[in-house]
Design a protein around this motif. Structure first.
Motif, mmCIF file in Angstrom:
data_model
loop_
_atom_site.group_PDB
_atom_site.id
_atom_site.type_symbol
_atom_site.label_atom_id
_atom_site.label_comp_id
_atom_site.label_asym_id
_atom_site.label_seq_id
_atom_site.Cartn_x
_atom_site.Cartn_y
_atom_site.Cartn_z
ATOM 1 N N ALA A 1 0.492 -1.586 -0.363
ATOM 2 C CA ALA A 1 -0.167 0.710 -0.224
ATOM 3 C C ALA A 1 0.898 1.337 0.290
ATOM 4 O O ALA A 1 0.534 1.708 -0.539
ATOM 5 C CB ALA A 1 -0.664 -0.555 1.188
ATOM 6 N N LEU A 2 1.945 1.672 1.311
ATOM 7 C CA LEU A 2 3.345 2.184 0.618
ATOM 8 C C LEU A 2 3.996 2.828 -0.531
ATOM 9 O O LEU A 2 3.736 3.580 -1.477
ATOM 10 C CB LEU A 2 4.036 2.106 1.835
ATOM 11 N N ALA A 3 3.770 1.110 -1.571
ATOM 12 C CA ALA A 3 4.811 1.815 -2.475
ATOM 13 C C ALA A 3 3.286 2.370 -3.451
ATOM 14 O O ALA A 3 3.792 3.142 -4.413
ATOM 15 C CB ALA A 3 4.923 0.235 -2.566
ATOM 16 N N GLN A 4 2.489 1.923 -3.582
ATOM 17 C CA GLN A 4 1.407 2.288 -4.379
ATOM 18 C C GLN A 4 0.619 3.850 -4.472
ATOM 19 O O GLN A 4 1.037 4.583 -4.794
ATOM 20 C CB GLN A 4 -0.027 1.251 -4.431
ATOM 21 N N ALA A 5 1.437 4.510 -2.602
ATOM 22 C CA ALA A 5 1.051 5.678 -2.836
ATOM 23 C C ALA A 5 2.008 6.528 -3.089
ATOM 24 O O ALA A 5 2.002 7.687 -3.401
ATOM 25 C CB ALA A 5 -0.181 5.685 -1.004
ATOM 26 N N GLU A 6 3.479 6.209 -2.468
ATOM 27 C CA GLU A 6 4.313 6.311 -3.467
ATOM 28 C C GLU A 6 4.120 6.771 -4.348
ATOM 29 O O GLU A 6 5.181 7.584 -4.930
ATOM 30 C CB GLU A 6 5.778 5.754 -2.803
ATOM 31 N N ASP A 7 3.893 5.299 -5.872
ATOM 32 C CA ASP A 7 3.918 6.133 -7.262
ATOM 33 C C ASP A 7 3.212 6.772 -7.423
ATOM 34 O O ASP A 7 3.240 7.870 -7.748
ATOM 35 C CB ASP A 7 3.476 4.137 -7.648
ATOM 36 N N GLU A 8 1.533 6.768 -6.984
ATOM 37 C CA GLU A 8 0.551 7.873 -6.991
ATOM 38 C C GLU A 8 1.288 8.991 -6.623
ATOM 39 O O GLU A 8 1.055 10.631 -7.486
ATOM 40 C CB GLU A 8 -0.371 7.206 -6.563
ATOM 41 N N GLU A 9 2.054 9.332 -4.862
ATOM 42 C CA GLU A 9 2.632 10.948 -5.076
ATOM 43 C C GLU A 9 3.605 11.202 -6.106
ATOM 44 O O GLU A 9 3.762 12.367 -6.898
ATOM 45 C CB GLU A 9 3.562 10.984 -3.583
ATOM 46 N N ALA A 10 4.593 10.482 -7.043
ATOM 47 C CA ALA A 10 5.285 10.630 -7.508
ATOM 48 C C ALA A 10 5.125 10.980 -8.974
ATOM 49 O O ALA A 10 5.682 11.733 -9.536
ATOM 50 C CB ALA A 10 6.244 9.171 -8.134
ATOM 51 N N ALA A 11 3.730 10.329 -9.909
ATOM 52 C CA ALA A 11 3.018 10.739 -10.469
ATOM 53 C C ALA A 11 2.590 12.256 -10.316
ATOM 54 O O ALA A 11 2.220 12.781 -11.391
ATOM 55 C CB ALA A 11 1.556 9.663 -11.178
ATOM 56 N N ALA A 12 1.982 12.080 -8.555
ATOM 57 C CA ALA A 12 1.329 13.796 -8.348
ATOM 58 C C ALA A 12 2.516 14.843 -8.825
ATOM 59 O O ALA A 12 1.908 16.058 -9.155
ATOM 60 C CB ALA A 12 0.278 13.814 -7.550
ATOM 61 N N ARG A 13 3.952 14.451 -7.748
ATOM 62 C CA ARG A 13 4.836 15.384 -7.966
ATOM 63 C C ARG A 13 5.157 16.046 -9.800
ATOM 64 O O ARG A 13 5.322 16.978 -10.173
ATOM 65 C CB ARG A 13 5.558 14.935 -6.983
ATOM 66 N N ALA A 14 5.173 14.469 -10.786
ATOM 67 C CA ALA A 14 5.855 15.068 -11.852
ATOM 68 C C ALA A 14 4.162 15.342 -12.461
ATOM 69 O O ALA A 14 5.273 17.102 -13.238
ATOM 70 C CB ALA A 14 5.864 13.377 -12.766
ATOM 71 N N ARG A 15 3.563 15.677 -12.167
ATOM 72 C CA ARG A 15 2.368 16.380 -12.668
ATOM 73 C C ARG A 15 2.256 17.790 -12.079
ATOM 74 O O ARG A 15 2.073 18.874 -13.516
ATOM 75 C CB ARG A 15 1.059 15.875 -12.274
ATOM 76 N N GLN A 16 2.784 18.301 -11.483
ATOM 77 C CA GLN A 16 3.306 19.055 -10.557
ATOM 78 C C GLN A 16 3.771 19.959 -10.815
ATOM 79 O O GLN A 16 3.697 21.211 -11.604
ATOM 80 C CB GLN A 16 3.164 19.268 -8.565
ATOM 81 N N ASP A 17 5.252 19.311 -11.690
ATOM 82 C CA ASP A 17 6.346 19.933 -11.982
ATOM 83 C C ASP A 17 6.699 20.758 -13.465
ATOM 84 O O ASP A 17 6.352 21.106 -13.766
ATOM 85 C CB ASP A 17 8.156 18.820 -11.713
ATOM 86 N N ALA A 18 5.476 19.406 -14.048
ATOM 87 C CA ALA A 18 5.330 20.005 -15.412
ATOM 88 C C ALA A 18 3.653 21.361 -15.663
ATOM 89 O O ALA A 18 4.271 22.561 -15.895
ATOM 90 C CB ALA A 18 4.870 18.664 -16.688
ATOM 91 N N ASP A 19 3.351 21.481 -14.812
ATOM 92 C CA ASP A 19 2.356 22.320 -14.112
ATOM 93 C C ASP A 19 2.913 23.988 -14.164
ATOM 94 O O ASP A 19 2.809 24.929 -14.892
ATOM 95 C CB ASP A 19 0.994 22.229 -13.522
ATOM 96 N N GLU A 20 4.023 23.250 -12.881
ATOM 97 C CA GLU A 20 4.817 24.561 -12.894
ATOM 98 C C GLU A 20 5.809 25.431 -13.495
ATOM 99 O O GLU A 20 5.671 26.209 -14.194
ATOM 100 C CB GLU A 20 5.758 24.646 -11.409
ATOM 101 N N ALA A 21 6.529 24.010 -14.754
ATOM 102 C CA ALA A 21 7.023 24.106 -15.918
ATOM 103 C C ALA A 21 6.604 24.705 -16.456
ATOM 104 O O ALA A 21 6.862 26.474 -17.115
ATOM 105 C CB ALA A 21 7.994 23.683 -15.849
ATOM 106 N N ALA A 22 5.592 25.249 -17.687
ATOM 107 C CA ALA A 22 4.513 25.283 -17.925
ATOM 108 C C ALA A 22 3.915 26.893 -17.907
ATOM 109 O O ALA A 22 3.535 28.406 -18.422
ATOM 110 C CB ALA A 22 2.806 24.192 -18.622
ATOM 111 N N ARG A 23 3.548 26.694 -16.416
ATOM 112 C CA ARG A 23 3.526 27.833 -15.376
ATOM 113 C C ARG A 23 4.354 29.097 -16.396
ATOM 114 O O ARG A 23 4.470 30.508 -16.471
ATOM 115 C CB ARG A 23 2.891 28.608 -14.247
ATOM 116 N N GLU A 24 5.551 29.152 -15.520
ATOM 117 C CA GLU A 24 6.721 29.739 -15.835
ATOM 118 C C GLU A 24 6.527 29.947 -17.340
ATOM 119 O O GLU A 24 6.655 31.235 -17.448
ATOM 120 C CB GLU A 24 7.929 28.641 -15.397
#
Length: 328
Positions: free
Chosen positions: A237-260
């Protein structure tokens, strides 16, 4: 992603061709930002982004923009890493003994180290509270409890310990597993008991005693299996949560770069609009001046035309009078 790893990745992703310079500059900025109060972090980061952009270093500006504001509990952990590093290392040094006791099922050692861990964690949390008070941003009890969870997680997992040591932790962490996996051949080690006074046991009781020992050993093995199965379930369950968090952070980074990028494009467009507006205003001023000059020239031309007409009339009259005299 670990805070220090996130900083390094931000530099690497910013510009692979200039990795060393960008990483060094980003490291210096991150070292300064993660020493600020949490409420000052965003303002400091934005100022650093503006400064980097003013120097023409857009890649560094993007990398700085990706640095995450620490939670209050993460900031407390960063205070300990920066100002109480020796005490923090003393706490994290318990991790090896705890791991060995868990692997070997040494109950006595595990209980002793667990008690010491609780004492150290509580002492470090109190010290972090004092540091926060001195910094002008007192920590609530709920935040100190979050810090307890971070320190417990650091004792359970080496990668979390490295995040805490970095002094650039950005989020609260917790660990709900059971620690290192026990060795398959390990035998539970009960706490030492005082020797019982010798007593006579009837021979008929010996088979019953052996059965009780076998049953106790089987029950212990079953308990360990249940713990192992539960640990595996929670780790999954932790590994799955970490994967989801990593994907969310990747989306956040992409959105931040697009915003910039879009913010930069917007600023450039605004600058171009300002230039064109200034040019249009200048052209309109030239038009007004030319219109006024044309109007003045037309008025002068009409006046000249009237003056020429008057002069022509006078010339005709003078010529007629002259001709009249010549005929006498």
């Amino acid at each position: 992603m670990p805070a220090d790893a996130e900083t390094r990745d931000a530099a690497t992703n910013a510009d692979p061709s200039s990795g060393t310079d960008t990483a060094a500059a980003l490291d210096a900025v991150a070292e300064q930002l993660y020493g600020l109060l949490p409420d000052d972090f965003v303002g400091g980061r934005d100022a650093a982004v503006t400064e980097a952009r003013a120097r023409g270093d857009r890649e560094l500006a993007k990398a700085i923009g990706r640095l995450r504001r620490p939670t209050k509990a993460a900031w407390l952990a960063n205070l300990l890493a920066r100002h109480r590093s020796a005490q923090l290392e003393g706490l994290l040094g318990l991790a090896g003994g705890l791991a060995d006791a868990q692997r070997t099922l040494d109950g006595a050692a595990l209980r002793q180290l667990t008690a010491k861990r609780h004492q150290f964690v509580a002492a470090m949390a109190r010290e972090a509270g004092r540091l926060a008070q001195e910094a002008g941003d007192p920590a609530a009890e709920s935040v100190l409890r979050e810090l307890h969870g971070i320190l417990d997680a650091a004792l359970a997992r080496p990668e979390i310990a490295e995040q805490v040591r970095s002094g650039r932790l950005t989020r609260s962490l917790s660990y709900t597993g059971f620690g290192p996996e026990a060795d398959p051949d390990a035998v539970p080690m009960p706490a030492p008991r005082p020797p019982a006074p010798p007593r006579e046991v009837p021979e008929a009781a010996e088979p019953s005693a052996e059965l009780d020992a076998d049953a106790a050993e089987a029950a212990e093995r079953a308990r360990i299996e249940r713990l192992r199965a539960e640990r595996e379930r929670r780790e999954e369950a932790l590994a799955q949560a970490e994967d989801e968090e990593a994907a969310a952070r990747a989306r956040q980074d992409a959105d931040e770069a697009a915003r910039e990028d879009t913010a930069t494009a917007r600023d450039e467009a605004r600058s171009r609009v300002a230039e064109l507006t200034a040019a249009l205003d200048a052209a309109r001023e030239q038009e007004r001046a030319a219109t006024a000059a044309a109007r003045d020239a037309e008025t002068a031309a009409k006046a000249s035309l009237r003056a020429a007409g008057v002069a022509a009339t006078r010339t005709a009259r003078a010529r007629a009078r002259l001709e009249e005299i010549e005929t006498l």
